[in-house]
Design a protein around this motif. Structure first.
Motif, short mmCIF file in Angstrom:
data_model
loop_
_atom_site.label_atom_id
_atom_site.label_comp_id
_atom_site.label_asym_id
_atom_site.label_seq_id
_atom_site.Cartn_x
_atom_site.Cartn_y
_atom_site.Cartn_z
N SER A 54 -7.40 0.58 -7.36
CA SER A 54 -6.73 1.41 -7.98
C SER A 54 -5.35 0.13 -8.36
N LEU A 55 -5.15 -0.35 -7.72
CA LEU A 55 -4.29 -1.56 -8.26
C LEU A 55 -4.65 -2.06 -8.93
N MET A 56 -5.64 -2.71 -9.49
CA MET A 56 -6.51 -3.33 -10.15
C MET A 56 -6.68 -3.26 -11.91
N ARG A 57 -7.20 -1.52 -11.44
CA ARG A 57 -7.14 -0.81 -12.59
C ARG A 57 -6.43 -0.24 -12.63
N PHE A 58 -4.94 -0.15 -12.22
CA PHE A 58 -3.19 0.09 -13.21
C PHE A 58 -3.37 -1.63 -13.89
N MET A 59 -3.51 -2.40 -13.67
CA MET A 59 -2.79 -3.55 -13.63
C MET A 59 -3.68 -4.57 -15.18
N LYS A 60 -4.97 -3.38 -15.09
CA LYS A 60 -5.46 -4.03 -15.71
C LYS A 60 -5.36 -3.30 -17.16
N SER A 61 -4.94 -1.91 -16.96
CA SER A 61 -4.50 -1.22 -18.34
C SER A 61 -3.16 -1.50 -19.05
N ARG A 62 -2.50 -1.85 -17.94
CA ARG A 62 -1.26 -3.14 -18.73
C ARG A 62 -1.55 -4.13 -19.33
N GLU A 63 -2.50 -4.61 -19.10
CA GLU A 63 -3.13 -5.76 -19.61
C GLU A 63 -2.17 -6.99 -18.59
N LEU A 64 -2.27 -7.16 -17.78
CA LEU A 64 -0.72 -8.05 -17.05
C LEU A 64 -2.18 -9.28 -16.58
N ASN A 65 -1.45 -11.01 -16.92
CA ASN A 65 -2.55 -11.63 -17.49
C ASN A 65 -2.65 -12.25 -16.07
N PHE A 66 -1.68 -11.92 -15.15
CA PHE A 66 -1.40 -12.77 -13.78
C PHE A 66 -2.30 -11.65 -12.44
N PRO A 67 -2.19 -12.74 -11.11
CA PRO A 67 -2.88 -11.10 -10.32
C PRO A 67 -1.82 -10.86 -9.03
N TYR B 54 1.31 -1.39 -0.03
CA TYR B 54 0.03 -0.31 -0.04
C TYR B 54 0.91 1.60 0.01
N CYS B 55 0.75 2.16 -1.12
CA CYS B 55 0.94 3.48 -0.90
C CYS B 55 0.52 4.70 -1.34
N ARG B 56 -0.50 4.40 -0.58
CA ARG B 56 -1.75 5.65 -0.83
C ARG B 56 -1.96 6.15 -2.37
N TYR B 57 -2.42 5.16 -2.78
CA TYR B 57 -2.46 5.82 -4.47
C TYR B 57 -4.32 5.37 -4.92
N ARG B 58 -4.73 6.87 -5.05
CA ARG B 58 -5.82 6.41 -5.68
C ARG B 58 -6.11 6.59 -7.41
N TRP B 59 -6.78 5.77 -7.62
CA TRP B 59 -6.80 6.01 -8.98
C TRP B 59 -7.68 7.27 -9.94
N ASN B 60 -6.56 7.84 -11.14
CA ASN B 60 -7.51 9.42 -11.80
C ASN B 60 -7.88 8.68 -13.18
N ALA B 61 -9.53 8.94 -12.49
CA ALA B 61 -9.62 8.82 -13.86
C ALA B 61 -10.26 9.88 -14.69
N ASP B 62 -9.50 10.80 -14.89
CA ASP B 62 -9.31 11.43 -15.93
C ASP B 62 -8.18 11.34 -16.91
N SER B 63 -6.84 10.91 -15.94
CA SER B 63 -5.68 10.51 -16.94
C SER B 63 -5.60 8.73 -16.44
N GLU B 64 -6.59 8.34 -16.16
CA GLU B 64 -6.50 7.38 -16.60
C GLU B 64 -5.14 6.44 -15.59
N LYS B 65 -4.79 6.71 -14.82
CA LYS B 65 -3.29 6.97 -14.65
C LYS B 65 -3.79 6.69 -12.39
N PRO B 66 -2.51 5.48 -11.62
CA PRO B 66 -2.63 5.71 -10.71
C PRO B 66 -1.79 7.25 -9.91
#
Length: 489
Positions: free
Chosen positions: A420-433, A391-403
């Protein structure tokens, strides 16, 4: 992609910005260009590449008929390209990088302007081609650049381009580019022969000493890329630059070359022989200290690099002691991107690649395509790829679509950060948890993590078999080869 990917581009742009007005007399235009450079950087870093490009194109149009050398402005396309690539718009990134690379090729062909060359601009374009699956284009680009540099850098004098050529050849043999290693080796050999003649005639020429060192390193990398396990050129390189630095302790520039060479040499050694790496680093640190004593600590920044490297070597010593022992238990607060419903029980009997990472870690992000490919290549044969982050205190920014990291006084809930982590991993098309370690967890410390990415390979019996710290061609190759071994067991 490489650990130096974006850093190299930014260094290139800063360097170019100091030279963009060579030969011009209109200070107002010079100031205007520098102001534009700063504004383009800011817009790009604020995740506004379209606005950055609009500003850049506008300024280039205004100055197209001036006598000002605009290579610095054209190079700003690289920083825009890097942000486009980070946003997964590789097509647009390639277009901008192609335009920047073409400007440097045209500069190389112009005798009146042929006083510098940014090989990293070409290399970056080759990487983008590879990301887009255009490996043939990458190979052709690298071969064309070697041919052009060979044609234009063959005079009696060692020019600034000669050093750039040496740096370019260090990565030209990268297997990703698909260039015949023999072509690269031949080009290195020709340049080495030429530089050796200069060194024989003038052994005190700093530029010749530095270029020879960098060419020996290029030869060592080409040797490794070709699968040759010989360390001949690496040993020749470190021996040569050490002897020359001891002979020229007052030279800051040779000292910088020495510092770079030692850092790479010891870092490579520490992966397989940390005990020897520690002894070698102690020896080179003593030489560096002698230089700093007579140069008013002009190389003190390398003293810090060596100190940090010593910490890494000590960590490698500790990590090596873990190999062959049971893997420490995973500490899990939550799973993210876990569509396959992976659990500790379901991983039993599998080969596990455990990757410690963070959303703010550039080299971690650069390693993602390789991790995806490893999962694709070995997943059905028993490999599980699992991330581990904090946990590093990141929140998802919907405008920039970045943490985006929260302000100091802003509270980010665990649920928000997991999202935020889940959205970030999906944005990078990661195929693992990935697991999210509990706050205050000592799991990373138990696995000897001192820097990320930090990859641990665990065999089917739950025994730690190897570690890789950082991301590079060499580390990727080592991980893939070890996975082959563990899958076959």
């Amino acid at each position: 992609m490489r650990t130096t990917r974006y850093v190299v581009i930014f260094i290139s742009l800063i360097t170019a910005a100091t030279k963009i007005a060579q030969g011009q007399t209109d200070n107002d235009i010079e100031k205007q260009i520098k102001t534009t450079s700063v504004e383009v950087f800011k817009l790009a870093n604020d995740h506004k590449p379209a606005q950055a490009l609009e500003l850049l194109e506008s300024q280039l149009e205004k100055l197209k008929d001036s006598n000002v050398d605009l290579i610095g402005l054209h190079s700003l396309r690289s920083v825009i390209a890097s942000h486009l690539a980070a946003d997964n718009d590789i097509v647009s990134a390639i277009r901008q990088q192609e335009m920047a690379a073409e400007e440097w090729i045209q500069l190389l062909r112009d005798p009146a302007r042929r006083n510098r060359f940014a090989g990293e601009e070409i290399e970056q374009l080759a990487h983008y081609y590879c990301e887009a699956g255009r490996t043939a284009d990458a190979a052709n680009l690298v071969k064309q650049t070697i041919s052009e540099l060979t044609q234009y850098d063959n005079g009696d004098k060692i020019s600034p381009i000669t050093r750039t050529f040496a740096f370019f050849l260090q990565n030209a043999s990268d297997p990703e580019f698909g260039v015949d290693s023999n072509m690269v080796v031949d080009a290195i050999g020709q340049q080495l022969e030429r530089v050796e003649r200069h060194f024989s005639a003038d052994a005190d020429n700093e530029e010749v000493i530095i270029v020879k060192t960098e060419l020996l390193y290029a030869a060592a990398k080409a040797q490794a890329h070709a699968g040759n396990e010989s360390t001949e050129f690496r040993e020749r390189q470190i021996q040569f630059i050490t002897e020359e630095f001891e002979r020229n302790l007052q030279s800051v520039e040779i000292g910088q070359c020495f510092g770079r060479s030692v850092h790479e040499y010891v870092r490579t050694l520490s992966a397989n022989n940390p005990e020897f790496a520690k002894a070698e680093l102690d020896k080179y640190t003593e030489i560096l200290d002698q230089s700093n004593a007579i140069n008013n600590n002009s190389l003190s920044h390398y003293s810090k690099y060596f100190s940090d490297l010593k910490n890494d070597v000590n960590a490698a010593l500790g990590i090596n002691s873990m190999v062959g022992k049971p893997a420490p238990p995973f500490q899990i607060d939550a799973w993210v991107n876990n569509e396959s419903k992976l659990t500790l029980d379901s991983m039993k009997g599998k080969v596990i690649l455990l990757d410690f990472w963070s959303v703010s870690c550039g080299p971690c992000i650069m390693s993602f395509p390789e991790l995806r490919q490893l999962k694709t290549d070995f997943g059905e044969r028993g490999l599980e790829v699992v991330g581990a982050t904090n946990y590093c205190r990141y929140r998802w920014n919907a405008d920039s679509e970045k943490p985006e990291q929260a302000a100091d006084n802003d509270v980010v809930s665990s649920a928000d950060e997991q999202d935020s982590l889940m959205r970030f991993m999906k944005s990078r098309e990661l195929n693992f948890p990935s697991i999210v370690m509990p706050k205050g967890s000592d799991m990373a410390a138990q696995y000897g993590v001192t820097g990320i990415p930090h990859v641990v390979l665990i065999d089917r019996q739950g025994i730690v078999r190897s570690f890789e710290i950082g991301y590079s061609d060499e580390s990727s190759k080592a991980v893939r080869e070890m996975i082959e071994v563990l899958i076959a067991e």
